[in-house]
Design a protein around this motif. Structure first.
Motif, PDB file in Angstrom:
ATOM      1  N   THR A  12     -46.616  64.428  15.915  1.00 26.69           N
ATOM      2  CA  THR A  12     -46.740  63.207  15.100  1.00 26.69           C
ATOM      3  C   THR A  12     -45.557  62.246  15.235  1.00 26.69           C
ATOM      4  O   THR A  12     -45.645  61.137  14.733  1.00 26.69           O
ATOM      5  N   CYS A  13     -44.465  62.685  15.849  1.00 22.64           N
ATOM      6  CA  CYS A  13     -43.317  61.787  15.973  1.00 22.64           C
ATOM      7  C   CYS A  13     -42.531  62.118  17.243  1.00 22.64           C
ATOM      8  O   CYS A  13     -42.820  63.100  17.929  1.00 22.64           O
ATOM      9  N   GLY A  15     -39.677  63.286  17.393  1.00 23.43           N
ATOM     10  CA  GLY A  15     -39.050  64.596  17.195  1.00 23.43           C
ATOM     11  C   GLY A  15     -39.963  65.707  17.678  1.00 23.43           C
ATOM     12  O   GLY A  15     -39.513  66.680  18.291  1.00 23.43           O
ATOM     13  N   CYS A  16     -41.254  65.558  17.410  1.00 23.77           N
ATOM     14  CA  CYS A  16     -42.258  66.544  17.835  1.00 23.77           C
ATOM     15  C   CYS A  16     -42.356  66.587  19.364  1.00 23.77           C
ATOM     16  O   CYS A  16     -42.345  67.664  19.964  1.00 23.77           O
ATOM     17  N   GLY A  18     -40.152  65.614  21.477  1.00 27.44           N
ATOM     18  CA  GLY A  18     -38.864  66.121  21.969  1.00 27.44           C
ATOM     19  C   GLY A  18     -38.826  67.636  21.926  1.00 27.44           C
ATOM     20  O   GLY A  18     -38.314  68.281  22.848  1.00 27.44           O
ATOM     21  N   ALA A  19     -39.381  68.211  20.870  1.00 30.12           N
ATOM     22  CA  ALA A  19     -39.419  69.676  20.723  1.00 30.12           C
ATOM     23  C   ALA A  19     -40.282  70.299  21.823  1.00 30.12           C
ATOM     24  O   ALA A  19     -39.903  71.302  22.428  1.00 30.12           O
ATOM     25  N   ARG A  22     -38.405  70.249  25.080  1.00 24.50           N
ATOM     26  CA  ARG A  22     -37.378  71.290  25.178  1.00 24.50           C
ATOM     27  C   ARG A  22     -37.953  72.682  25.447  1.00 24.50           C
ATOM     28  O   ARG A  22     -37.411  73.414  26.279  1.00 24.50           O
ATOM     29  N   VAL A  23     -39.057  73.042  24.781  1.00 27.81           N
ATOM     30  CA  VAL A  23     -39.620  74.388  25.036  1.00 27.81           C
ATOM     31  C   VAL A  23     -40.170  74.487  26.461  1.00 27.81           C
ATOM     32  O   VAL A  23     -40.054  75.542  27.094  1.00 27.81           O
ATOM     33  N   LYS A  58     -45.192  78.176  20.450  1.00 30.14           N
ATOM     34  CA  LYS A  58     -43.884  78.587  19.917  1.00 30.14           C
ATOM     35  C   LYS A  58     -43.275  77.507  19.045  1.00 30.14           C
ATOM     36  O   LYS A  58     -42.462  77.789  18.170  1.00 30.14           O
ATOM     37  N   THR A  59     -43.630  76.258  19.320  1.00 26.46           N
ATOM     38  CA  THR A  59     -43.091  75.144  18.540  1.00 26.46           C
ATOM     39  C   THR A  59     -43.568  75.172  17.092  1.00 26.46           C
ATOM     40  O   THR A  59     -43.038  74.435  16.263  1.00 26.46           O
ATOM     41  N   GLY A  60     -44.599  75.989  16.806  1.00 27.25           N
ATOM     42  CA  GLY A  60     -45.153  76.036  15.457  1.00 27.25           C
ATOM     43  C   GLY A  60     -46.211  74.965  15.235  1.00 27.25           C
ATOM     44  O   GLY A  60     -46.741  74.823  14.136  1.00 27.25           O
ATOM     45  N   LYS A  61     -46.521  74.224  16.305  1.00 26.16           N
ATOM     46  CA  LYS A  61     -47.543  73.186  16.206  1.00 26.16           C
ATOM     47  C   LYS A  61     -48.893  73.725  16.666  1.00 26.16           C
ATOM     48  O   LYS A  61     -48.942  74.604  17.523  1.00 26.16           O
ATOM     49  N   ALA A  62     -49.965  73.187  16.080  1.00 24.62           N
ATOM     50  CA  ALA A  62     -51.296  73.555  16.528  1.00 24.62           C
ATOM     51  C   ALA A  62     -51.438  73.108  17.979  1.00 24.62           C
ATOM     52  O   ALA A  62     -51.041  71.988  18.318  1.00 24.62           O
TER      53      ALA A  62
END
Lengths: 93, 93
Positions: A12-13, A15-16, A18-19, A22-23, A58-62
């Protein structure tokens, strides 16, 4: 032929995204593009799609695997555009 | 005495805090609160802080362990408030 894999990832942003960046960089052996507005991640890799999906999760996102997204589709689209243009303008003389 | 651990996690939206919630719930054995505006995560757990930090980093977000955040601080704060109020209102008769 290179195969791109298309995934849905609920971002959604910045930051998301970017995460996710990185993974995937941490996993390595991948080339990818992120389409934040459409919540899509396109990955080119020799790794199994299950491995790629687990990494995204792993990011915790759907996250879901949508399917292969062949690079040849781009060429196909360009070919169709050429055909359409030649219909509009008439055949080359 | 229960010890809360305070972590910095670079969260920027509800999607980010939701991702942190999911990775912590998946880990299990933790009770936590998320302070999104201040990018803080407070965790109560018997698990090692390294395990907690690694779990938070799985999200792909920058994360740091700040330190213990004892629950007794809350009690201390309440006691001070009581002391201050009794100063303002005079001692009970």
């Amino acid at each position: 032929m290179t195969t791109k894999h298309e995934f849905f990832v609920d971002m959604t942003c910045e930051g998301c995204s970017g995460a996710v960046t990185r993974v995937l960089n941490k996993l390595g052996g991948v080339q990818f593009e992120i389409d934040l507005p459409n919540k899509k991640v396109f990955i080119e890799s020799d790794k199994d799609t299950d491995v790629l999906l687990e990494t995204l999760k792993k990011t915790g996102k759907a996250a879901n695997y949508i399917g292969p997204n062949d690079l040849k589709d781009d060429h196909e689209e360009k070919r169709l555009t050429t055909v359409l243009l030649s219909c509009l303008h008439g055949p080359l003389e």
